[in-house]
Design an enzyme around this catalytic site. Structure first.
Site, mmCIF file in Angstrom:
data_model
loop_
_atom_site.group_PDB
_atom_site.id
_atom_site.type_symbol
_atom_site.label_atom_id
_atom_site.label_comp_id
_atom_site.label_asym_id
_atom_site.label_seq_id
_atom_site.Cartn_x
_atom_site.Cartn_y
_atom_site.Cartn_z
ATOM 1 N N GLY A 14 8.115 14.783 -9.826
ATOM 2 C CA GLY A 14 7.750 13.771 -10.829
ATOM 3 C C GLY A 14 8.972 13.292 -11.587
ATOM 4 O O GLY A 14 10.112 13.661 -11.266
ATOM 5 N N PHE A 15 8.725 12.494 -12.593
ATOM 6 C CA PHE A 15 9.798 11.882 -13.374
ATOM 7 C C PHE A 15 10.676 12.949 -14.040
ATOM 8 O O PHE A 15 11.866 13.102 -13.711
ATOM 9 C CB PHE A 15 9.147 10.912 -14.370
ATOM 10 C CG PHE A 15 9.956 10.609 -15.586
ATOM 11 C CD1 PHE A 15 11.249 10.132 -15.477
ATOM 12 C CD2 PHE A 15 9.414 10.790 -16.862
ATOM 13 C CE1 PHE A 15 12.004 9.852 -16.612
ATOM 14 C CE2 PHE A 15 10.148 10.504 -17.989
ATOM 15 C CZ PHE A 15 11.454 10.050 -17.866
ATOM 16 N N PHE A 38 0.738 13.530 -6.355
ATOM 17 C CA PHE A 38 -0.268 12.625 -6.943
ATOM 18 C C PHE A 38 0.441 11.484 -7.659
ATOM 19 O O PHE A 38 0.179 10.301 -7.407
ATOM 20 C CB PHE A 38 -1.190 13.410 -7.887
ATOM 21 C CG PHE A 38 -2.156 12.528 -8.623
ATOM 22 C CD1 PHE A 38 -2.920 11.576 -7.948
ATOM 23 C CD2 PHE A 38 -2.315 12.638 -10.010
ATOM 24 C CE1 PHE A 38 -3.806 10.743 -8.636
ATOM 25 C CE2 PHE A 38 -3.196 11.817 -10.697
ATOM 26 C CZ PHE A 38 -3.939 10.869 -10.005
ATOM 27 N N THR A 39 1.359 11.799 -8.561
ATOM 28 C CA THR A 39 2.157 10.753 -9.216
ATOM 29 C C THR A 39 3.636 10.899 -8.888
ATOM 30 O O THR A 39 4.422 10.002 -9.181
ATOM 31 C CB THR A 39 1.981 10.796 -10.755
ATOM 32 O OG1 THR A 39 2.217 12.138 -11.198
ATOM 33 C CG2 THR A 39 0.600 10.360 -11.162
ATOM 34 N N LEU A 75 5.310 22.041 -14.847
ATOM 35 C CA LEU A 75 5.265 20.629 -15.248
ATOM 36 C C LEU A 75 4.164 19.852 -14.535
ATOM 37 O O LEU A 75 3.970 18.667 -14.839
ATOM 38 C CB LEU A 75 6.624 19.956 -14.941
ATOM 39 C CG LEU A 75 7.688 19.993 -16.037
ATOM 40 C CD1 LEU A 75 8.102 21.412 -16.369
ATOM 41 C CD2 LEU A 75 8.915 19.185 -15.629
ATOM 42 N N LYS A 93 -8.625 20.345 -14.364
ATOM 43 C CA LYS A 93 -8.397 21.457 -13.426
ATOM 44 C C LYS A 93 -6.910 21.751 -13.295
ATOM 45 O O LYS A 93 -6.501 22.906 -13.253
ATOM 46 C CB LYS A 93 -8.940 21.095 -12.037
ATOM 47 C CG LYS A 93 -10.415 21.275 -11.872
ATOM 48 C CD LYS A 93 -10.752 21.073 -10.404
ATOM 49 C CE LYS A 93 -12.237 21.037 -10.178
ATOM 50 N NZ LYS A 93 -12.572 20.580 -8.824
ATOM 51 N N TYR A 147 -6.917 15.310 -20.757
ATOM 52 C CA TYR A 147 -5.490 15.655 -20.866
ATOM 53 C C TYR A 147 -5.236 16.495 -22.118
ATOM 54 O O TYR A 147 -4.694 17.598 -22.042
ATOM 55 C CB TYR A 147 -4.684 14.363 -20.900
ATOM 56 C CG TYR A 147 -3.184 14.538 -20.914
ATOM 57 C CD1 TYR A 147 -2.491 14.887 -19.754
ATOM 58 C CD2 TYR A 147 -2.447 14.332 -22.077
ATOM 59 C CE1 TYR A 147 -1.100 15.025 -19.761
ATOM 60 C CE2 TYR A 147 -1.065 14.462 -22.093
ATOM 61 C CZ TYR A 147 -0.392 14.806 -20.928
ATOM 62 O OH TYR A 147 0.981 14.941 -20.954
ATOM 63 N N LYS A 151 -4.489 20.452 -21.976
ATOM 64 C CA LYS A 151 -3.194 20.995 -22.409
ATOM 65 C C LYS A 151 -3.381 22.004 -23.545
ATOM 66 O O LYS A 151 -2.626 22.970 -23.662
ATOM 67 C CB LYS A 151 -2.277 19.860 -22.861
ATOM 68 C CG LYS A 151 -1.785 18.963 -21.722
ATOM 69 C CD LYS A 151 -0.652 19.621 -20.953
ATOM 70 C CE LYS A 151 -0.047 18.655 -19.940
ATOM 71 N NZ LYS A 151 1.093 19.225 -19.209
HETATM 72 P P1 NAD Z 1 4.819 12.673 -13.708
HETATM 73 O O1 NAD Z 1 3.443 12.166 -13.475
HETATM 74 O O2 NAD Z 1 5.969 11.835 -13.262
HETATM 75 O O3 NAD Z 1 5.010 14.115 -13.058
HETATM 76 C C1 NAD Z 1 3.965 15.027 -12.868
HETATM 77 C C2 NAD Z 1 4.137 15.657 -11.487
HETATM 78 O O4 NAD Z 1 3.105 16.624 -11.276
HETATM 79 C C3 NAD Z 1 4.017 14.633 -10.357
HETATM 80 O O5 NAD Z 1 5.066 14.830 -9.444
HETATM 81 C C4 NAD Z 1 2.656 14.952 -9.742
HETATM 82 O O6 NAD Z 1 2.579 14.579 -8.373
HETATM 83 C C5 NAD Z 1 2.561 16.448 -9.976
HETATM 84 N N1 NAD Z 1 1.200 16.973 -9.981
HETATM 85 C C6 NAD Z 1 0.120 16.471 -10.646
HETATM 86 N N2 NAD Z 1 -0.956 17.247 -10.430
HETATM 87 C C7 NAD Z 1 -0.542 18.268 -9.617
HETATM 88 C C8 NAD Z 1 -1.199 19.391 -9.039
HETATM 89 N N3 NAD Z 1 -2.487 19.625 -9.253
HETATM 90 N N4 NAD Z 1 -0.457 20.218 -8.256
HETATM 91 C C9 NAD Z 1 0.859 19.983 -8.015
HETATM 92 N N5 NAD Z 1 1.519 18.930 -8.541
HETATM 93 C C10 NAD Z 1 0.823 18.092 -9.328
HETATM 94 O O7 NAD Z 1 4.938 12.985 -15.254
HETATM 95 P P2 NAD Z 1 6.175 13.444 -16.158
HETATM 96 O O8 NAD Z 1 6.355 12.403 -17.199
HETATM 97 O O9 NAD Z 1 7.326 13.843 -15.328
HETATM 98 O O10 NAD Z 1 5.547 14.720 -16.871
HETATM 99 C C11 NAD Z 1 5.863 16.049 -16.477
HETATM 100 C C12 NAD Z 1 5.147 17.038 -17.389
HETATM 101 O O11 NAD Z 1 5.569 16.846 -18.733
HETATM 102 C C13 NAD Z 1 3.621 16.896 -17.381
HETATM 103 O O12 NAD Z 1 3.043 18.175 -17.448
HETATM 104 C C14 NAD Z 1 3.332 16.145 -18.655
HETATM 105 O O13 NAD Z 1 2.056 16.434 -19.159
HETATM 106 C C15 NAD Z 1 4.440 16.651 -19.570
HETATM 107 N N6 NAD Z 1 4.728 15.669 -20.636
HETATM 108 C C16 NAD Z 1 5.365 14.497 -20.346
HETATM 109 C C17 NAD Z 1 5.596 13.566 -21.360
HETATM 110 C C18 NAD Z 1 6.308 12.266 -21.095
HETATM 111 O O14 NAD Z 1 6.409 11.455 -22.019
HETATM 112 N N7 NAD Z 1 6.829 11.990 -19.920
HETATM 113 C C19 NAD Z 1 5.167 13.853 -22.656
HETATM 114 C C20 NAD Z 1 4.495 15.043 -22.913
HETATM 115 C C21 NAD Z 1 4.299 15.950 -21.887
#
Ligand code: NAD
Ligand code: UDP
Length: 317
Positions: A14-15, A38-39, A75, A93, A147, A151
């Protein structure tokens, strides 16, 4: 022989996860990236595939995982409202079953585990700026609840595994983070505004645009996550990680228009349900316990992010 730590990053494609994998490899660690895509995108970590210390595994963390590691960064979870509301049951989930599975793994292999929690645990806050001892104002049955409550429950599980099973936990409450590698259709405000500005389309402000957010550049955030993971055993968090600079969505739109040199106009759309009115971290704890504070200003972070999206859009046509 020099011991090479093995580190699991769930959501590593992910990001934020992709930058974290990169930085962990720089420290000499072995990194196992687990993602169900997924994302996340393979392209986010394509440049790491040649590194013999990097491994990628397609796996959904709502199912158990058996690997041998020293540290776990959890993450995995869609972070954008559009994506986490697409399949809300799966979102809960991922947060809850995912936390149980990863905590179970940490317990079995005696690994340290860090949870990517969120400022959403504060909901639409009555306390401003938000400190870690504020319990939040969260709607348990709204469209953001899958969400927010997912969390929150994950945090509960982390602290129960800590008290009951002595698992070494670290809980980070991440505030809005942005930077290159965000998905262009991610739906979050920074990516939306930049893509709209670069394409000369109207900039969509939801509501009157006076709601505020605090935006942290991804390199600062990753630095905070790694400091927290490697902090003293006694430090469990929760600990806010975010940039205290606070901006209205109107200010953000104007800044994006200015930095892109766009001719886009601002248009207003309805405010989504339960959209928090304000958000800003109190980072005293991170500062005192981790000696962490963000370094990148909004303008300095927006510039490389805009360049990244310019390139993404060029590749689309
Ligand atoms: P993102 O959507 O780019 O990354 C999330 C990753 O998790 C993706 O690669 C997705 O494919 C993977 N994923 C989702 N469900 C999954 C599953 N069941 N099994 C395996 N992989 C799974 O989002 P992000 O911005 O990189 O966020 C990363 C984490 O940081 C997340 O947990 C998010 O809740 C937390 N977060 C992010 C922010 C933000 O502003 N970016 C703020 C608060 C919290
Ligand atoms: N927002 C907006 N226009 C957009 C996307 C989002 O005005 O095109 C607003 C949204 O209503 C919220 C803020 O920007 O008030 C941040 O939204 P985002 O989805 O990035 O994250 P949130 O902090 O709400 O989880």
């Amino acid at each position: 022989m020099h011991y090479v730590p093995r580190i699991l990053v769930t959501g590593g494609a992910g990001f934020i996860g992709s930058f974290l994998c990169e930085r962990l490899l720089d420290t000499g660690a072995e990194v196992l990236c687990v993602d169900n895509f997924f994302t996340g995108r393979r392209s986010n970590v394509a440049h790491l595939l040649e590194n013999p210390r990097f491994e990628i595994m397609r796996h959904d963390i709502t199912f158990p995982l058996f690997v041998e590691v020293d540290q776990i960064y959890n993450l995995a979870c869609p972070a954008s409202p559009i994506h986490y509301q697409h399949d809300p049951v799966q979102t809960t989930k991922t947060s809850v079953h995912g936390a149980i599975n990863m905590l179970g793994l940490a317990k079995r292999v005696k690994a340290r585990i860090l949870q990517a929690s969120t400022s959403e645990v504060y909901g639409d806050p009555d306390v401003h700026p938000q400190r870690e001892d504020y319990w939040g104002n969260v709607n348990p049955i709204g469209i953001r609840s899958c969400y927010d409550e997912g969390k929150r429950c994950a945090e509960t599980l982390f602290f129960d595994y800590y008290r009951q099973h002595k698992v070494q936990i670290k809980v980070a409450r991440i505030f809005n983070t942005y930077g290159p590698r965000m998905h262009p259709n991610d739906g979050r405000v920074v990516s939306n505004f930049i893509v709209q500005a670069l394409q000369g389309r109207d900039i969509t402000i939801y509501g009157d645009g006076r709601q505020t957010r605090s935006f942290c550049f991804v390199s600062d955030l990753v630095d905070g996550l790694m400091r927290l993971m490697n902090s003293d055993d006694a430090i469990t968090g929760p600990i806010n990680l975010g940039n205290p600079g606070e901006f209205t969505m109107l200010e953000l739109a104007e800044k994006v228009i200015e930095l892109t040199g766009s001719t886009s106009k601002i248009t207003h759309k309805p405010l989504p349900q339960d959209d928090p009115r304000k958000r800003r971290p109190d980072i005293t704890r991170a500062n005192e316990q981790l000696q962490w504070r963000p370094k990148v200003t909004l303008e300095d972070g927006l510039r490389p992010t805009i360049e990244y999206f310019r390139e993404e859009i060029r590749n689309l046509v």
